[in-house]
Structures are given as C-alpha cells and as structure tokens.
Motif scaffolding. Structure first.
Motif, short mmCIF file in Angstrom:
data_model
loop_
_atom_site.label_atom_id
_atom_site.label_comp_id
_atom_site.label_asym_id
_atom_site.label_seq_id
_atom_site.Cartn_x
_atom_site.Cartn_y
_atom_site.Cartn_z
N THR A 36 164.04 51.57 49.73
CA THR A 36 163.01 52.26 48.95
C THR A 36 162.74 51.50 47.65
O THR A 36 161.58 51.32 47.26
N GLY A 37 163.78 51.05 46.98
CA GLY A 37 163.60 50.26 45.77
C GLY A 37 162.87 48.96 46.04
O GLY A 37 162.00 48.55 45.26
N ALA A 38 163.19 48.32 47.15
CA ALA A 38 162.49 47.08 47.50
C ALA A 38 161.02 47.35 47.79
O ALA A 38 160.15 46.58 47.37
N GLY A 39 160.74 48.45 48.46
CA GLY A 39 159.34 48.81 48.73
C GLY A 39 158.57 49.13 47.46
O GLY A 39 157.41 48.74 47.31
N ILE A 40 159.21 49.82 46.54
CA ILE A 40 158.55 50.14 45.26
C ILE A 40 158.30 48.86 44.47
O ILE A 40 157.24 48.70 43.87
N ALA A 41 159.24 47.94 44.48
CA ALA A 41 159.04 46.67 43.77
C ALA A 41 157.91 45.86 44.41
O ALA A 41 157.12 45.25 43.70
N LEU A 42 157.83 45.87 45.72
CA LEU A 42 156.73 45.18 46.39
C LEU A 42 155.39 45.85 46.09
O LEU A 42 154.36 45.19 46.06
N LEU A 43 155.41 47.14 45.87
CA LEU A 43 154.18 47.86 45.52
C LEU A 43 153.60 47.38 44.20
O LEU A 43 152.39 47.44 44.00
N SER A 44 154.44 46.88 43.31
CA SER A 44 153.92 46.40 42.03
C SER A 44 153.03 45.17 42.19
O SER A 44 152.28 44.84 41.28
N PHE A 45 153.11 44.48 43.32
CA PHE A 45 152.18 43.38 43.58
C PHE A 45 150.76 43.90 43.84
O PHE A 45 149.80 43.15 43.68
N ALA A 46 150.62 45.15 44.25
CA ALA A 46 149.32 45.69 44.63
C ALA A 46 148.47 46.15 43.44
O ALA A 46 147.29 46.44 43.62
N PHE A 47 149.04 46.22 42.26
CA PHE A 47 148.27 46.64 41.10
C PHE A 47 147.23 45.58 40.73
O PHE A 47 147.46 44.39 40.95
N PRO A 48 146.10 46.01 40.17
CA PRO A 48 145.09 45.01 39.75
C PRO A 48 145.66 44.02 38.74
O PRO A 48 146.60 44.33 38.02
N TRP A 49 145.04 42.86 38.66
CA TRP A 49 145.56 41.77 37.85
C TRP A 49 145.08 41.82 36.41
O TRP A 49 145.20 40.84 35.68
N THR A 50 144.56 42.93 35.98
CA THR A 50 144.04 43.02 34.62
C THR A 50 145.12 43.41 33.64
O THR A 50 146.17 43.94 34.02
#
Length: 123
Positions: free
Chosen positions: A79-93
């Motif tokens: 779950t922690g790994a999935g949440i950390a990978l989710l941070s790649f999905a945020f916009p680049w602004t």
C-alpha cells in the motif's frame, strides 16, 4: 456589430506555462520509490525470519499479537509503495508541489513502518 459574449479568451503564453512547471517534480516520487525499494530486502528478510519464529506455535495457536503483524505487513508495504507511485500522477506544476511531497512522504512512511512492526514480532 461585435458581440463580447462570443469573444474567445486570450490564449496563454507557452513560455508562462513552462515557468509554472516544477523543474524538480520528479524528485519526491523518485526518492520515495528509491527508499521503498531499498527497504524491500530488509523488510522481507525480517518477514521471513518472523514467519519462521512462529513455527513453534503453529498457525492456529499463535497469539494475535504475532499473527496480526504478519498478516498486515505485506499489505502495508505494498500500500505504501502504491501511494508513493501515485505521487508520480500529480500534475507537474508548482501548485501541486506540497501535495506531491505529502503523498510521497506518506507512502514512504507506510512502507517503512513494516520494519519496526516485524521487529516487534521478532522480540
């Protein structure tokens, strides 16, 4: 006869859009995934030793203080790994920098909490 209601909005300057991008957007997710990847070997080594330490009581006779951490450790790590990978999905602004940092930090903390949890079982 001009109608202001149908006038198109002014177009944004591409250079200003580039200035709004966070140049280091990739750092928090990459550091989080790197830390979680580095914890993979110690976490699952502890998981294997903790599982072997419970062989004497068997699966049906171990107390809940031992079985609950053993059951929840892999799910907590993934779950922690999935949440950390989710941070790649945020916009680049730049606007999303704090959210990206927070999500990467929470994912790393969730995965890192597996190590003390399994050390508790080993004691």
């Amino acid at each position: 006869m001009t109608d202001n209601a149908t006038a198109l909005p002014p177009q944004a300057d591409p250079a200003s859009a580039r200035r709004l991008r966070d140049p280091l957007w990739w750092c928090p997710p990459l550091v989080a995934v790197g830390v979680i990847g580095g914890l993979c070997i110690p976490a699952f080594t502890l998981y294997a030793f903790a599982t072997m330490a419970t062989d004497s009581c068997g699966p049906d006779h171990c107390p809940a203080t031992v079985t609950i951490p053993l059951i929840s450790a892999p799910f907590l790590y993934l779950t922690g790994a999935g949440i950390a990978l989710l941070s790649f999905a945020f916009p680049w602004t730049v606007r999303w920098r704090k959210a990206r940092l927070a999500v990467a930090w929470v994912g790393t903390a969730a995965s890192a909490s597996v190590v003390p949890l399994l050390l508790f079982v080993m004691v």
